[in-house]
Design a protein around this motif. Structure first.
Motif, PDB file in Angstrom:
ATOM      1  N   MET A   1     -56.866 -41.777  18.431  1.00  0.00           N
ATOM      2  CA  MET A   1     -56.978 -42.592  19.624  1.00  0.00           C
ATOM      3  C   MET A   1     -56.227 -41.906  20.776  1.00  0.00           C
ATOM      4  O   MET A   1     -55.308 -41.131  20.541  1.00  0.00           O
ATOM      5  CB  MET A   1     -56.363 -43.976  19.397  1.00  0.00           C
ATOM      6  N   ILE A   4     -51.989 -44.894  20.800  1.00  0.00           N
ATOM      7  CA  ILE A   4     -51.996 -45.696  19.583  1.00  0.00           C
ATOM      8  C   ILE A   4     -50.731 -46.522  19.529  1.00  0.00           C
ATOM      9  O   ILE A   4     -49.675 -46.117  20.022  1.00  0.00           O
ATOM     10  CB  ILE A   4     -52.135 -44.825  18.326  1.00  0.00           C
ATOM     11  N   GLN A   8     -50.707 -48.339  14.248  1.00  0.00           N
ATOM     12  CA  GLN A   8     -51.611 -47.196  14.101  1.00  0.00           C
ATOM     13  C   GLN A   8     -50.838 -45.900  13.888  1.00  0.00           C
ATOM     14  O   GLN A   8     -51.284 -45.021  13.141  1.00  0.00           O
ATOM     15  CB  GLN A   8     -52.517 -47.105  15.331  1.00  0.00           C
ATOM     16  N   ALA A  68     -60.726 -49.675  14.951  1.00  0.00           N
ATOM     17  CA  ALA A  68     -59.860 -48.612  15.481  1.00  0.00           C
ATOM     18  C   ALA A  68     -59.043 -47.974  14.362  1.00  0.00           C
ATOM     19  O   ALA A  68     -58.886 -46.752  14.302  1.00  0.00           O
ATOM     20  CB  ALA A  68     -58.938 -49.169  16.564  1.00  0.00           C
ATOM     21  N   GLU A  69     -58.539 -48.805  13.453  1.00  0.00           N
ATOM     22  CA  GLU A  69     -57.734 -48.269  12.356  1.00  0.00           C
ATOM     23  C   GLU A  69     -58.608 -47.520  11.350  1.00  0.00           C
ATOM     24  O   GLU A  69     -58.204 -46.481  10.805  1.00  0.00           O
ATOM     25  CB  GLU A  69     -56.976 -49.396  11.674  1.00  0.00           C
ATOM     26  N   GLU A 293     -64.266 -42.291  21.373  1.00  0.00           N
ATOM     27  CA  GLU A 293     -63.331 -43.333  21.808  1.00  0.00           C
ATOM     28  C   GLU A 293     -64.000 -44.298  22.780  1.00  0.00           C
ATOM     29  O   GLU A 293     -63.707 -45.501  22.777  1.00  0.00           O
ATOM     30  CB  GLU A 293     -62.102 -42.683  22.423  1.00  0.00           C
ATOM     31  N   LEU A 296     -65.951 -46.594  20.575  1.00  0.00           N
ATOM     32  CA  LEU A 296     -65.043 -47.526  19.912  1.00  0.00           C
ATOM     33  C   LEU A 296     -64.610 -48.627  20.868  1.00  0.00           C
ATOM     34  O   LEU A 296     -64.549 -49.809  20.489  1.00  0.00           O
ATOM     35  CB  LEU A 296     -63.828 -46.774  19.380  1.00  0.00           C
ATOM     36  N   THR A 300     -65.480 -52.677  20.309  1.00  0.00           N
ATOM     37  CA  THR A 300     -64.464 -53.711  20.127  1.00  0.00           C
ATOM     38  C   THR A 300     -64.317 -54.642  21.320  1.00  0.00           C
ATOM     39  O   THR A 300     -63.774 -55.733  21.175  1.00  0.00           O
ATOM     40  CB  THR A 300     -63.102 -53.061  19.832  1.00  0.00           C
TER      41      THR A 300
END
Length: 779
Positions: A1, A4, A8, A68-69, A293, A296, A300
């Protein structure tokens, strides 16, 4: 990321520590020819660490984290080349089960077994090559007494076909989507394995005629289809991060190897040709991570399903292509060792090949992306919703997007419509009405503080300002005066500030920049224009070249050499000087560019007397003065708006020629759209850093490289698509639609040269980011 949080960070450290204890390359070589191509003990260790439950809510016994994780874990496993099927099982299977678990004890039991690492499950859903959605499912679940029977099509490209403990199978029961659990030792099950190049396996599994107990039916109904479709898409997203990790691993290995491999008495990483190739590898890795990213973030935080899918397709296409591009280049840069199995670099390419083919290769992803783009009508973006605010409102304090709308509304109402999208660089005489409108509004100098007559905008709003000016098609005003004004505010004397800034705002004085010389372009430190002290004056002799808007300028800010001391760096002894071009001894000669316009000039100095009071900063310290300004301006070289305007021209020609009916062009067009999209994603990452108060480092140079070279790729397509009109200087008009082909093509040749050529930018990245050696062998 990009950034983070604490959780994370701990998770990333956990994965890295795991890979240190369990080095993956040796494990890959040990198990790649075995029937079960991963180590079950290692898989259970991953389960004990909680990775298999990262997507499972706490209420179901998981960690309650999210995409994300999962992406972070996959990225690190990709960097480590771990063979364990994290995405195939811990992401895809788990994501298919989680939404169904609250209503099914059987699903909960299976989910618990998968989370603990005791059961390895695979999702069986695809039935033929190229059928990468759920629309054509033929496998049926039929009621047989107290149990069930499967009939019909086999499932193809099932991961871990020979290694899974069982299969979560997508089928139809009385026309409704259904999931059934089939153990690998179930009677009648037939598996045909296909070994992949990285030593793992995919297989075809035939369930035809397999009888199952009543409890094998896990769930049925529309929720099943939604869960499985979501699981497949999330697997595509998370696998994009794994592919990025693989590419980054290949790059890091290559940088390390070439930095210690000695040929001709020095490390081969010191050869410029190899350095530039590695910079390009790094640049593609950066773009792939930025695209992933961005996807992502949309996954989310964006409610719009179309946006989520488009971002995901873009990210998966970029990641797959990057893993292959970087992997191939890495093998080549390793030389003979690149084709030896004892080195790990071949494992990177092999893993990239397998992962990029799974769940839709880059060609398929690009095709789906462009289909979605056309279907949604989003090939071209519309204007912002107009917003008008009172004159006494401080726009610098508005939220960014509201500021954008306010600015767009005012521009549309005040910019001369006949001057939109001018085909030439405007001199003050061409655009004085717009210049004065901005000045009277107080919006001429966005980067200057309010106390100096500027707008006092943040770095983020300055970029928005530049974007909206470009988006509407406003001609670029002669803005060197704005640049020197900001620099004087940083380094100038009160007298210099008081004299020059008001004259910039009023339009009384136009400025040009005197940096480049015939033998000092990208190598600016080699400049020879001299300025020798004579009392209170400096006597300037020499020549500047490629001076933009020089024929219309009144003053020049220039770098001149004031010291020629031996044994010191060339950058020492350079002074930043303000020169009145009406001074005797100055001669300006226009240079006609490729478009036949006199935008540039060369300027000659013959014993020109310039007061020492016109020095900015200190004598011999001009290099630092100039660089302090360039560091702040670097982000503007990478703005996507130039590419977006050229793409808008390409869209017009595509519409006129119906070019998207050609499959070959369709894929090239999709790639160009994705190139611009990924430029925007990378640009937004740097903008986020600016918003956070960070100072941008040399890595921002890759935006300039990618942006200018993407601009050229777009205009290359313009010329080819224009066909017989490809050499026409005037607008190409087809089917009543006018397109500026040649103007864009010729304009696109210049940005890759100016502001430090792209080759020089690659040199900067090679030295300052990749830290490649300069040529002395390492002892």
């Amino acid at each position: 990321m990009t950034t983070i949080d604490e959780t994370q960070t701990m998770l990333r450290d956990s994965v890295q520590a795991f890979l240190s204890r369990q080095p993956a390359p040796s494990r890959v070589r040990r198990i790649r020819d075995t029937e079960v191509p991963f180590d079950r003990a290692v898989w259970r260790e991953m389960g004990e660490a909680g990775w298999h439950g990262v997507l499972v809510p706490e209420a179901l016994g998981g960690f309650g984290l999210g995409a994300a994780e999962a992406a972070l874990i996959a990225s690190e496993l990709g960097r480590g080349l771990a063979p364990e099927p994290f995405v195939a099982s811990s992401v895809m299977v788990v994501q298919a089960l989680v939404p169904l678990a609250p209503q099914s004890a059987a699903v909960q039991a299976l989910l618990e077994a998968v989370m603990g690492g005791e059961t390895v499950a695979a999702l069986a859903w695809q039935e033929s090559a190229g059928a990468l959605d759920l629309e054509n499912t033929q496998l049926q679940v039929l009621k047989r007494g107290e149990g069930w029977q499967l009939q019909g099509a086999e499932k193809r490209f099932v991961p871990l076909a020979s290694a899974a403990d069982g299969f979560v199978v997508y089928a139809l029961e009385a026309g409704a989507p259904a999931l059934v659990w089939v153990r690998s030792d179930q009677a009648g099950l037939r598996v045909h394995n296909s070994r992949t190049v990285d030593g793992l396996n995919f297989g075809s599994v035939s369930f035809d005629g397999v009888s199952l107990p009543a409890e094998a039916l896990l769930a049925r109904g529309t929720a099943v289809r939604e869960a499985v479709a979501q699981a497949i898409e999330l697997a595509r997203l998370v696998s994009a991060f794994e592919l990025v990790g693989v590419a980054e691993s290949a790059l890091e290995t290559t940088v390390a190897y070439t930095s210690q491999r000695i040929q001709f008495g020095k490390p081969i990483a010191s050869f410029q040709a190899l350095q530039h190739r590695m910079v390009d590898m790094w640049m593609h890795c950066q773009l792939a991570r930025a695209s992933a990213e961005n996807a992502l973030l949309d996954w989310t935080h964006t409610a719009d399903a179309v946006t989520r899918i488009q971002s995901l397709r873009a990210a998966r296409a970029r990641a797959g292509a990057t893993a292959l591009l970087v992997g191939k280049a890495a093998i080549h840069l390793h030389g003979g060792m690149g084709i030896a199995d004892e080195t790990d670099i071949g494992l990177c390419l092999k893993r990239g090949l397998t992962l990029s083919a799974w769940l839709g290769n880059p060609l398929w992803q690009r095709g789906q992306f462009i289909n979605e783009l056309i279907k949604s009508g989003r090939v071209r973006q519309g204007d912002s919703t107009p917003v008008v605010v009172a004159d006494d409102v401080d726009v610098a304090e508005l939220p960014d997007e509201e500021f954008r709308r306010v600015l767009a509304t005012w521009i549309a109402a005040n910019y001369p419509p006949e001057k939109r999208f001018m085909k030439k660089r405007a001199f003050y005489s061409d655009i004085s009405d717009w210049y004065q409108s901005l000045s009277k509004k107080g919006w001429l100098a966005p980067a200057w503080p309010k106390s100096a007559g500027g707008m006092g905008l943040s770095a983020t709003k300055q970029v928005i300002y530049a974007e909206e000016i470009a988006r509407y098609g406003c001609a670029r005003i002669p803005d060197h005066g704005l640049a020197i004004g900001k620099l004087l505010l940083m380094h100038g004397t009160p007298e210099q500030i008081d004299y020059h800034l008001p004259r910039v705002l009023s339009g009384e004085i136009m400025w040009c920049q005197g940096y480049s010389e015939p033998n000092a372009g990208s190598d600016l430190a080699s400049l020879r224009t001299s300025a020798d002290r004579d009392g209170d004056d400096l006597i300037v002799n020499g020549q500047k070249i490629w001076t933009t808007l020089g024929p219309g300028a009144d003053w020049m800010f220039a770098l001149v050499r004031t010291s020629k001391a031996e044994g010191v760096a060339k950058q020492r002894g350079i002074t930043f000087l303000l020169i009145d071009l009406k001074t005797p001894g100055v001669k300006v000669r226009p240079i006609v560019n490729l478009k036949g316009e006199g935008e540039f000039s060369e300027v000659f100095f013959d014993n020109v007397r310039v007061p020492v009071s016109n020095v900015v900063g200190r004598i011999d310290d001009g290099w630092n003065v100039a660089n302090s300004f360039l560091r702040e301006e670097r982000i503007f070289f990478g703005t996507p708006r130039q590419c977006e305007y050229a793409l808008a021209q390409l869209d017009r020609l595509v519409e006129a020629t119906k070019a998207l009916e050609d499959g070959g062009f369709r894929d090239r067009y999709a790639q160009i759209v994705l190139d611009v999209r990924d430029l925007k994603a990378a640009f937004e990452i740097f903008m986020g850093r600016l918003r956070g108060g960070e100072e941008l480092g040399p890595e921002v140079s890759y935006l300039k490289i990618w942006g200018t070279e993407t601009y050229q790729r777009i205009t290359d397509e313009l010329v080819q698509l224009a066909g017989d009109y490809g050499g026409q200087m005037d607008d190409v008009v087809i089917d009543g639609i006018a397109t500026d082909v040649m103007g864009q093509y010729l304009d696109s040749r210049m940005p890759a040269i100016f502001g430090g050529s792209n080759e020089i930018q690659r040199n900067i990245l090679a030295k300052q980011i990749l830290e490649l050696p300069s040529g002395n062998p390492r002892r």
